[in-house]
Design an enzyme around this catalytic site. Sequence first.
Site, PDB file in Angstrom:
ATOM      1  N   GLU A 116       3.831  55.771  90.114  1.00 59.84           N
ATOM      2  CA  GLU A 116       3.483  56.382  88.831  1.00 59.84           C
ATOM      3  C   GLU A 116       4.752  56.866  88.114  1.00 59.84           C
ATOM      4  OE1 GLU A 116       0.276  59.772  87.244  1.00 59.84           O
ATOM      5  OE2 GLU A 116       0.798  59.631  89.371  1.00 59.84           O
TER       6      GLU A 116
ATOM      7  N   LYS B 285      -3.735  56.331  81.617  1.00 63.91           N
ATOM      8  CA  LYS B 285      -4.465  57.069  82.654  1.00 63.91           C
ATOM      9  C   LYS B 285      -5.694  57.736  82.056  1.00 63.91           C
ATOM     10  CE  LYS B 285      -3.392  60.116  86.589  1.00 63.91           C
ATOM     11  NZ  LYS B 285      -2.309  60.889  87.252  1.00 63.91           N
TER      12      LYS B 285
ATOM     13  N   CYS C 293      -3.317  57.233  90.508  1.00 65.67           N
ATOM     14  CA  CYS C 293      -3.214  58.469  91.288  1.00 65.67           C
ATOM     15  C   CYS C 293      -4.503  59.282  91.307  1.00 65.67           C
ATOM     16  CB  CYS C 293      -2.048  59.311  90.766  1.00 65.67           C
ATOM     17  SG  CYS C 293      -1.473  60.557  91.961  1.00 65.67           S
TER      18      CYS C 293
ATOM     19  N   GLY D  95      19.027  84.798 114.589  1.00 68.15           N
ATOM     20  CA  GLY D  95      18.555  84.819 115.968  1.00 68.15           C
ATOM     21  C   GLY D  95      17.049  84.883 116.063  1.00 68.15           C
ATOM     22  N   GLY D  96      16.356  84.826 114.905  1.00 67.11           N
ATOM     23  CA  GLY D  96      14.899  84.826 114.870  1.00 67.11           C
ATOM     24  C   GLY D  96      14.343  83.432 114.622  1.00 67.11           C
TER      25      GLY D  96
END
Length: 698
Positions: free
Chosen positions: A44, A113, A174, A356-357
Amino acid sequence: MDTVTLAVCTLNQWALDFGGNCGRIKESIRRAKEAGAAYRLGPELEVTGYGCNDHFYENDTYMHAWEVLADILADKELHGIVCDVGMPIMHKNLRYNCRVIFKDSEIFLIRPKLFLANDGNYREMRWFTAWTKTREVETFSLPAIITAVTKQKHCTFGDGVIQTEDTVIGNETCEELWTTQSPHISMALDGVEIFCNGSGSHHEFGKLHVRVDLMRSATAKCGGVYLYSNQHGCDGERVYYDGCSLIVVNGEVVAQGRQFFLEEVEVLTATINLNRVRSYRSVASRGIQASTSVAYPRVNLESSISKLDLSCYETPSLSAVHYHTPSEEIRYGPACWLWDYLRRSKTNGYFLPLSGGIDSCSTALIVYSMCVIVCDTVRGGDLKTLTDVRSVVGDIAYVPNDPKELCNRILHTAYMGTTNSSSETKTRAATLANDIGSYHVNLNMDSIVTAILSVFQTVTGRTPQFKMNGGTVAENLALQNIQARSRMVLSYLFAQLLPWCRSKQGALLVLGSANVDETLRGYFTKYDCSSADVNPIGGISKKDLKGFVEHSKDAFDLPILHEFLHATPTAELEPISADYVQSDEVDMGMSYEDLSVYGTLRRVMKCGPYSMFTSLVGKWSATLSPVSIAEKVKRFFWFYAINRHKTTILPPSYHMSPYSPDDNRFDLRPILYNAGWGWQFGKIDETVKLMEEGRAQV
């Protein structure tokens, strides 16, 4: 056999990149011809790129689109195949999203369309008008630049179909596949055998399943060949178009393209015996309906697209459609999006505060996955990716062979600790950085925090304290926010100067690591490290991120990820003591699991406070009382309301979750609420009381 070879194309188009878009369209036509295809379908709005947005208001956009089409029509190397190209066209001063069907130097039909996508991330009604004249066509006056090439002055415009000497071809674009009364139904009853859908469909968790089911259902019920061509890549927006073009025959998938990849052009072909469609439609009840159907205007294309060739065998149906797991979708989708963003922004890498998470860990893993994909693509012989990676790293002779080595050139990480940070998070961050190869630095920000506080103390004569030291809620939050916002300032400094420190040119893009649940709850500091350039995990829940990290532990052979998975999520902005460690879920007053439930009900199920309460009573009544459920719902909506304003400043995030609270495009809501929700909460309280008395009917 009466067979036809058809091609669907997946292109990585870029909004307003007319030269690049034209080149990719031409390359796809060449490949389709080389594969023996008689019909080529593209995505599209492939000429302009789907994501032009308000540039669709500009006449220049339409002028340049015609220039691209003229260039394609004039190229005799591309003759000998019917082409179906997507572009915007202005007709009678109205803007339409169109398909242009042509062969050689002749345009046969411009099909606008009918049903525009206008929810979620889509805003087509803002720029285009839907063609509402069902089964009607008009005469369209072609611009002079086209006439100079085709010698045509006019062509057919409207809701028509193409009649060749051996079949009938129709279009639905679409959204039209997703609508309740899709055009393929009436077209099938009128004898259309090949349905062509040029699409611009973005990635979302599990969305591919829906697309495939729609196409299989359409052709299983109506019979026919369904061609589906989708864009792929980041064309300048928050979404990633995930390709996976398809060819479906009578409910069976015969060809499936890739969903996540870096090559800019992919052409998929299948050879089909059209007699299969005709035999499949030999049903008495269908015949009765078809005999009374209203005819579509036919536009004649005086040639045949099929061939009588006993040596031309049909493409067999696939044994199974390939679907990625949610963890694989996270592994590949955001990684490909980040690569497009990096190469097209002309920057030289990424900078990531690595705490560190689990969240920043996930972001780092996505960049590492990007490096793996780049190396694999170059190894597969894609010269465009090789050219792009050389441009990014600034080395015209570079060949990426090792993802870890490439990651060292592209990804820069920093652990920005304070006195409130733990040795565990520092070690985890350093180990992960070493294992994936990122250029990593450790730093302590206490001097910066102290300097800012000293200014405040000098001006006010007051010294704020954390709550564990007797401070108020306001003091406690302010002290945490100083640390968080200092990290943002440092991040941009390091992003600008780390390449210089390494004797390299250019600058880095700063990556954010706020997940969708924390955004929904508002559990982040305004203008902290959430204020990055891009955020690849902003549309992903904590639950899904954990699944992705678990998947990556084995996929990338990273044992350190076990420690990330079993660590308590914490911001580490308050002092740690023997009996207190800050916890995200305690701070939020709700669990990440519950936040996923609230998010789905609020956005996907379209629930307000009362509807959410009544829904959760049905889900949770076995373990929670109505009073407890009511308190949970009211707590969520209170925090959601007071923090909604924060979403306005968030960086672009990769859209992935259907309950994303992205304020910029997907989830349009007020930013100033009456957080008391007096009327709504009153209705909940009234219902709880009735339920306790046994008189409520929810």
